[in-house]
Design an enzyme around this catalytic site. Structure first.
Site, PDB file in Angstrom:
ATOM      1  N   SER A 263      11.681   3.408   6.918  1.00  0.00           N
ATOM      2  CA  SER A 263      11.405   2.001   7.185  1.00  0.00           C
ATOM      3  C   SER A 263      12.333   1.544   8.296  1.00  0.00           C
ATOM      4  O   SER A 263      13.367   2.180   8.554  1.00  0.00           O
ATOM      5  CB  SER A 263      11.624   1.157   5.931  1.00  0.00           C
ATOM      6  OG  SER A 263      11.561  -0.231   6.215  1.00  0.00           O
ATOM      7  N   ARG A 264      11.994   0.447   8.953  1.00  0.00           N
ATOM      8  CA  ARG A 264      12.923  -0.144   9.916  1.00  0.00           C
ATOM      9  C   ARG A 264      14.055  -0.875   9.201  1.00  0.00           C
ATOM     10  O   ARG A 264      15.024  -1.279   9.820  1.00  0.00           O
ATOM     11  CB  ARG A 264      12.163  -1.066  10.861  1.00  0.00           C
ATOM     12  CG  ARG A 264      11.242  -0.277  11.778  1.00  0.00           C
ATOM     13  CD  ARG A 264      10.388  -1.137  12.658  1.00  0.00           C
ATOM     14  NE  ARG A 264       9.638  -0.320  13.608  1.00  0.00           N
ATOM     15  CZ  ARG A 264       8.710  -0.764  14.431  1.00  0.00           C
ATOM     16  NH1 ARG A 264       8.391  -2.049  14.429  1.00  0.00           N
ATOM     17  NH2 ARG A 264       8.088   0.056  15.260  1.00  0.00           N
TER      18      ARG A 264
ATOM     19  N   ASP B 136      -9.398  -5.423   9.621  1.00  0.00           N
ATOM     20  CA  ASP B 136      -8.754  -5.233   8.320  1.00  0.00           C
ATOM     21  C   ASP B 136      -9.756  -5.081   7.177  1.00  0.00           C
ATOM     22  O   ASP B 136      -9.580  -4.246   6.293  1.00  0.00           O
ATOM     23  CB  ASP B 136      -7.820  -6.405   8.020  1.00  0.00           C
ATOM     24  CG  ASP B 136      -6.741  -6.014   7.030  1.00  0.00           C
ATOM     25  OD1 ASP B 136      -5.785  -5.346   7.442  1.00  0.00           O
ATOM     26  OD2 ASP B 136      -6.871  -6.369   5.842  1.00  0.00           O
TER      27      ASP B 136
ATOM     28  N   ILE C  71       0.830  -1.199   0.000  1.00  0.00           N
ATOM     29  CA  ILE C  71       0.000   0.000   0.000  1.00  0.00           C
ATOM     30  C   ILE C  71       0.870   1.257   0.000  1.00  0.00           C
ATOM     31  O   ILE C  71       0.513   2.269  -0.610  1.00  0.00           O
ATOM     32  CB  ILE C  71      -0.986  -0.007   1.188  1.00  0.00           C
ATOM     33  CG1 ILE C  71      -2.014   1.118   1.045  1.00  0.00           C
ATOM     34  CG2 ILE C  71      -0.264   0.084   2.511  1.00  0.00           C
ATOM     35  CD1 ILE C  71      -2.903   0.995  -0.168  1.00  0.00           C
ATOM     36  N   ALA C  72       2.044   1.208   0.655  1.00  0.00           N
ATOM     37  CA  ALA C  72       2.960   2.342   0.638  1.00  0.00           C
ATOM     38  C   ALA C  72       3.438   2.605  -0.787  1.00  0.00           C
ATOM     39  O   ALA C  72       3.545   3.765  -1.227  1.00  0.00           O
ATOM     40  CB  ALA C  72       4.141   2.071   1.556  1.00  0.00           C
ATOM     41  N   ARG C  73       3.717   1.550  -1.525  1.00  0.00           N
ATOM     42  CA  ARG C  73       4.170   1.702  -2.905  1.00  0.00           C
ATOM     43  C   ARG C  73       3.058   2.236  -3.803  1.00  0.00           C
ATOM     44  O   ARG C  73       3.288   3.101  -4.662  1.00  0.00           O
ATOM     45  CB  ARG C  73       4.682   0.356  -3.439  1.00  0.00           C
ATOM     46  CG  ARG C  73       5.937  -0.098  -2.742  1.00  0.00           C
ATOM     47  CD  ARG C  73       6.352  -1.534  -3.068  1.00  0.00           C
ATOM     48  NE  ARG C  73       7.546  -1.882  -2.329  1.00  0.00           N
ATOM     49  CZ  ARG C  73       8.784  -1.655  -2.752  1.00  0.00           C
ATOM     50  NH1 ARG C  73       8.980  -1.119  -3.944  1.00  0.00           N
ATOM     51  NH2 ARG C  73       9.814  -1.988  -2.003  1.00  0.00           N
TER      52      ARG C  73
ATOM     53  N   HIS D  57       0.525   2.291  13.893  1.00  0.00           N
ATOM     54  CA  HIS D  57       0.031   3.582  13.419  1.00  0.00           C
ATOM     55  C   HIS D  57       0.230   4.691  14.439  1.00  0.00           C
ATOM     56  O   HIS D  57       0.688   5.790  14.100  1.00  0.00           O
ATOM     57  CB  HIS D  57      -1.459   3.482  13.065  1.00  0.00           C
ATOM     58  CG  HIS D  57      -1.733   2.767  11.788  1.00  0.00           C
ATOM     59  ND1 HIS D  57      -3.002   2.602  11.277  1.00  0.00           N
ATOM     60  CD2 HIS D  57      -0.909   2.164  10.890  1.00  0.00           C
ATOM     61  CE1 HIS D  57      -2.944   1.941  10.141  1.00  0.00           C
ATOM     62  NE2 HIS D  57      -1.690   1.649   9.893  1.00  0.00           N
TER      63      HIS D  57
ATOM     64  N   LYS E 189      -6.148   3.184   7.051  1.00  0.00           N
ATOM     65  CA  LYS E 189      -7.250   2.661   7.854  1.00  0.00           C
ATOM     66  C   LYS E 189      -6.870   1.293   8.400  1.00  0.00           C
ATOM     67  O   LYS E 189      -6.067   0.581   7.780  1.00  0.00           O
ATOM     68  CB  LYS E 189      -8.537   2.617   7.020  1.00  0.00           C
ATOM     69  CG  LYS E 189      -8.445   1.797   5.713  1.00  0.00           C
ATOM     70  CD  LYS E 189      -8.585   0.328   5.968  1.00  0.00           C
ATOM     71  CE  LYS E 189      -8.180  -0.526   4.814  1.00  0.00           C
ATOM     72  NZ  LYS E 189      -7.956  -1.940   5.203  1.00  0.00           N
TER      73      LYS E 189
ATOM     74  N   TYR F 120      11.344   5.456  11.592  1.00  0.00           N
ATOM     75  CA  TYR F 120      10.224   6.365  11.366  1.00  0.00           C
ATOM     76  C   TYR F 120      10.457   7.688  12.083  1.00  0.00           C
ATOM     77  O   TYR F 120       9.997   8.745  11.618  1.00  0.00           O
ATOM     78  CB  TYR F 120       8.921   5.723  11.835  1.00  0.00           C
ATOM     79  CG  TYR F 120       8.606   4.435  11.108  1.00  0.00           C
ATOM     80  CD1 TYR F 120       8.613   4.374   9.719  1.00  0.00           C
ATOM     81  CD2 TYR F 120       8.328   3.270  11.815  1.00  0.00           C
ATOM     82  CE1 TYR F 120       8.344   3.192   9.050  1.00  0.00           C
ATOM     83  CE2 TYR F 120       8.048   2.077  11.157  1.00  0.00           C
ATOM     84  CZ  TYR F 120       8.067   2.048   9.779  1.00  0.00           C
ATOM     85  OH  TYR F 120       7.794   0.881   9.121  1.00  0.00           O
TER      86      TYR F 120
END
Length: 317
Positions: free
Chosen positions: A35-36, A174, A14-16, A78, A96, A57
């Site tokens: 990112s970690r 989810d 989803i980030a991409r 989040h 979400k 982050y």
């Protein structure tokens, strides 16, 4: 006016996807990725044309070149990321559900409001033009019924985020936010709900179904599952008109409106005008206008949804 510079927190699918939408949107750019795993951050930063990549982050949120942070981490992280962004004065668009628990959701909203920082849940369904049409067309009259399902078969893996309680797993958190969210958009907040379902061995809800009851006998029938494929479509019935929303109903490309005194109308989505574009545009417009909340996805509705999903989950237990 300078471009709105985004920081992307996380590097998953989803980030991409949203990062690519931001990079393609006029007046916006991706300035940094966090990112970690700094290697993954650098890879996505290169893909999106971002100048900076960070292995935490906290570093991303502290970057003075970043105006807004898109939080795409697992649900349980989040609050951590949003809290850091708010503390650094960054606007926040958070995937979400806004947080993994009611307490975390309430804390995030309180922090944003106390700081006067923009915060919005990334409920892209609300920004889909076809969904907006259903929500605003007066020909529906009074909406009496909403039916929506979201389900697919996911192999059980207690380490996967869908099945792991520590990662905010479960069908309701989810998937349920979409059928529950459609009902919330069209009918408001229910007077009560009645749910049934089953739990996975890890303790998260594997499936759930039920009815949300509203004043005057209006209702929503919702169903979610990680154990089987559902139609993933929805229909909405009003006193004057009906809508059949094509699967996936949370991101439809086709909508059919029909009624007793009208020829069926087919509405199709312009691919360039999807919900992802709509939600990032809402952030830009809000910041330009000095708003700290969205009228399309208000924070009070995010809190109400967190409480509703928690109530539903308790009934399934």
């Amino acid at each position: 006016m300078k471009d709105l510079a985004w920081g992307i927190a996380a590097t998953g699918g989803i980030a991409r996807t949203v990062g690519a939408v931001i990079a393609a949107e006029p007046g916006m750019r991706v300035a940094a990725v966090g990112s970690r795993d700094v290697t993954r951050a650098r890879e996505l930063a290169a893909t999106l044309g971002a100048e900076s990549a960070y292995g935490s982050y906290a570093e991303l949120c502290a970057d003075p070149a970043v105006d807004a942070v898109y939080v795409a981490t697992p649900h349980a992280q989040h609050l951590e990321v949003a809290e850091a962004a708010i503390a650094n004065g960054k606007a926040v668009l958070c995937e979400k559900p806004l947080a993994a628990s009611v307490a975390d959701t309430e804390r995030m909203v309180r922090l944003a409001r106390e700081a006067g920082i923009f915060l919005m849940e990334a409920m892209w369904m609300r920004f889909n033009p076809l969904i907006r049409r259903v929500a605003t067309d007066p020909r529906f009259g009074e909406i009496r019924s909403v039916h929506a399902s979201f389900g697919f078969s996911s192999p059980y893996d207690p380490a996967h985020r869908l099945w792991a309680p520590e990662l905010g797993g479960g069908a309701l958190l989810d998937l349920g936010i979409y059928p529950f969210g459609l009902a919330q958009l069209l009918l408001g907040r229910p007077e009560r709900l009645a749910m049934t379902g089953s739990l996975a061995p890890s303790g998260v809800d594997a499936e759930a179904a039920g009815v949300l009851v509203y004043p005057g006998g209006r209702r929503a029938l919702v169903e979610v599952s990680l154990r089987g494929a559902f139609p993933n479509s929805a229909y909405v019935v009003g006193t004057g008109m009906r809508a059949d929303i094509q699967a996936p109903f949370w991101a439809p490309e086709r909508l059919v409106l029909s009624g007793p005194s009208m020829e069926p109308e087919i509405h199709e989505l312009d691919p360039a005008d999807n919900g992802y574009a709509g939600e990032v545009r809402e952030v830009r417009e809000a910041l330009a206008e000095g708003r700290t909340e969205s009228a399309v996805m208000p924070l009070d509705e995010s809190v109400a949804m967190a409480r509703l999903l928690a109530d539903a989950r308790q009934q399934v237990s």
